[in-house]
Write a protein that holds these residues in place. Structure first.
Motif, short mmCIF file in Angstrom:
data_model
loop_
_atom_site.label_atom_id
_atom_site.label_comp_id
_atom_site.label_asym_id
_atom_site.label_seq_id
_atom_site.Cartn_x
_atom_site.Cartn_y
_atom_site.Cartn_z
N TRP A 56 0.82 -1.20 0.00
CA TRP A 56 0.00 0.00 0.00
C TRP A 56 0.86 1.26 0.00
CZ3 TRP A 56 -4.01 2.38 -1.40
CH2 TRP A 56 -4.37 3.61 -0.83
N PHE A 60 0.37 4.36 -2.56
CA PHE A 60 0.13 5.69 -2.01
C PHE A 60 1.16 6.69 -2.54
CE2 PHE A 60 0.36 9.00 1.25
CZ PHE A 60 -0.98 9.26 1.50
N ARG A 64 0.72 10.06 -4.70
CA ARG A 64 1.25 11.32 -4.19
C ARG A 64 2.14 12.00 -5.22
NH1 ARG A 64 5.93 12.82 -2.10
NH2 ARG A 64 6.72 10.68 -2.20
N GLN A 94 -7.35 -2.38 -4.35
CA GLN A 94 -6.11 -1.63 -4.49
C GLN A 94 -5.63 -1.64 -5.94
OE1 GLN A 94 -3.15 -2.84 -1.64
NE2 GLN A 94 -4.43 -2.34 0.13
N MET A 146 -3.23 14.88 -0.37
CA MET A 146 -3.86 13.73 -1.01
C MET A 146 -5.34 14.00 -1.22
SD MET A 146 -1.34 11.83 -1.61
CE MET A 146 -2.22 10.40 -2.24
N PRO A 148 -9.08 13.73 -2.14
CA PRO A 148 -9.97 12.57 -2.24
C PRO A 148 -10.82 12.57 -3.51
CG PRO A 148 -10.91 14.17 -0.75
CD PRO A 148 -9.57 14.72 -1.16
N PHE A 167 -11.50 8.83 -3.86
CA PHE A 167 -10.44 8.02 -3.24
C PHE A 167 -10.60 8.01 -1.73
CE2 PHE A 167 -8.41 9.37 -7.21
CZ PHE A 167 -7.85 8.18 -7.66
N TRP A 169 -8.09 7.21 1.06
CA TRP A 169 -6.68 6.93 1.37
C TRP A 169 -6.50 6.33 2.75
CZ3 TRP A 169 -4.62 7.30 -3.15
CH2 TRP A 169 -4.96 8.33 -4.04
N SER A 170 -7.57 6.22 3.54
CA SER A 170 -7.47 5.79 4.93
C SER A 170 -7.62 4.27 5.06
CB SER A 170 -8.53 6.48 5.78
OG SER A 170 -9.83 5.97 5.48
N HIS A 216 -8.66 2.06 1.38
CA HIS A 216 -7.64 1.89 0.34
C HIS A 216 -8.29 1.55 -1.01
CE1 HIS A 216 -4.33 0.79 3.52
NE2 HIS A 216 -4.81 2.02 3.66
N THR A 218 -11.16 3.03 -4.41
CA THR A 218 -11.69 4.15 -5.18
C THR A 218 -13.03 3.76 -5.79
OG1 THR A 218 -11.19 5.70 -6.98
CG2 THR A 218 -10.54 3.43 -7.32
#
Length: 232
Positions: A56, A60, A64, A94, A146, A148, A167, A169-170, A216, A218
């Motif tokens: 992950w 990520f 980024r 993912q 980041m 969302p 997204f 991201w958490s 994690h 989308t």
């Protein structure tokens, strides 16, 4: 001493391979001498470590670095976010997220998997990433948070619509959404929303929309103005 040795090096490389070859600078930068000579440039670190599958943290970082430098894509050169990996070592959510990060902004797509070992549903992710869309950025500056919500605006002879990526991201499921005004859409009008990964028509939205997104992961929404006629 030689003046501008790095510039002379990349120029000599360009001259050596000719204009009919793709020059990918690794790692290139939009402020460097290679911006004048390279066709494409890597954005960040490797998506994997030697002999290890992506984790992950790698995905990520890929996202980024994309946000940091996507504003030069298809303007200075094509951005290369490193290979798109979608094999079984990643959960499907993912793998989908990485696919959106690479494909939605119209970045270069290199497949890094052993293709003959991919299952059909994984191979389909690569197929859905090609051909690379001719996309140019609206935000002409680097982004260091980041975000969302990513929005791709599409204009074709037969219509205009948005493709919006939500997204999470958490590490926990979360509700992710947007105001239509934020996307430059009329908040007083109704829009049809269709979620691509789950193949679900979420209905109509007006003013604001949000939905649950797994950790994690989308969700990818096609957002069309509601018409008084059948719509596909």
């Amino acid at each position: 001493p030689v003046a501008n040795p790095f510039e002379q090096c990349v120029k000599a490389f360009r001259d050596g391979i000719g204009e009919d070859r793709v020059f990918l600078a690794c790692q290139g930068h939009f402020t460097g001498a290679e911006a004048a000579f390279a066709d494409a440039a890597r954005l960040g670190a490797d998506i994997v470590h030697p002999n290890k599958p992506p984790h992950w943290a790698n995905l990520f970082n890929q996202a980024r670095c994309t946000l940091n430098q996507i504003f030069v894509n298809n303007i200075v050169f094509f951005t290369d976010p490193d290979t798109l990996l979608v094999g079984d070592f990643l959960e499907m959510e993912q793998a989908r997220l990485s696919t959106v990060v690479v494909a939605l902004p119209g970045q270069m797509m290199f497949s890094g998997d052993k293709l003959r070992e991919l299952k059909p549903e994984r191979m389909k992710l690569l197929q859905q990433s090609l051909p690379v869309c001719d996309v140019r950025p609206l935000d002409l500056y680097p982004i260091f948070e980041m975000l969302p919500v990513w929005d791709l605006k599409i204009a074709r002879p037969f219509g205009k619509w948005d493709v919006v990526a939500l997204f999470n991201w958490s590490e926990q499921p979360a509700s992710v959404g947007f105001d239509f005004r934020e996307l430059g859409l009329d908040p007083s009008k109704e829009y049809l929303l269709y979620e691509f990964w789950t193949q679900t028509l979420t209905g109509t939205g007006k003013g604001h929309f949000e939905m649950e997104v797994p950790a994690h992961a989308t969700r990818l929404l096609s957002v069309h103005p509601l018409m008084e006629r059948p719509q596909f």
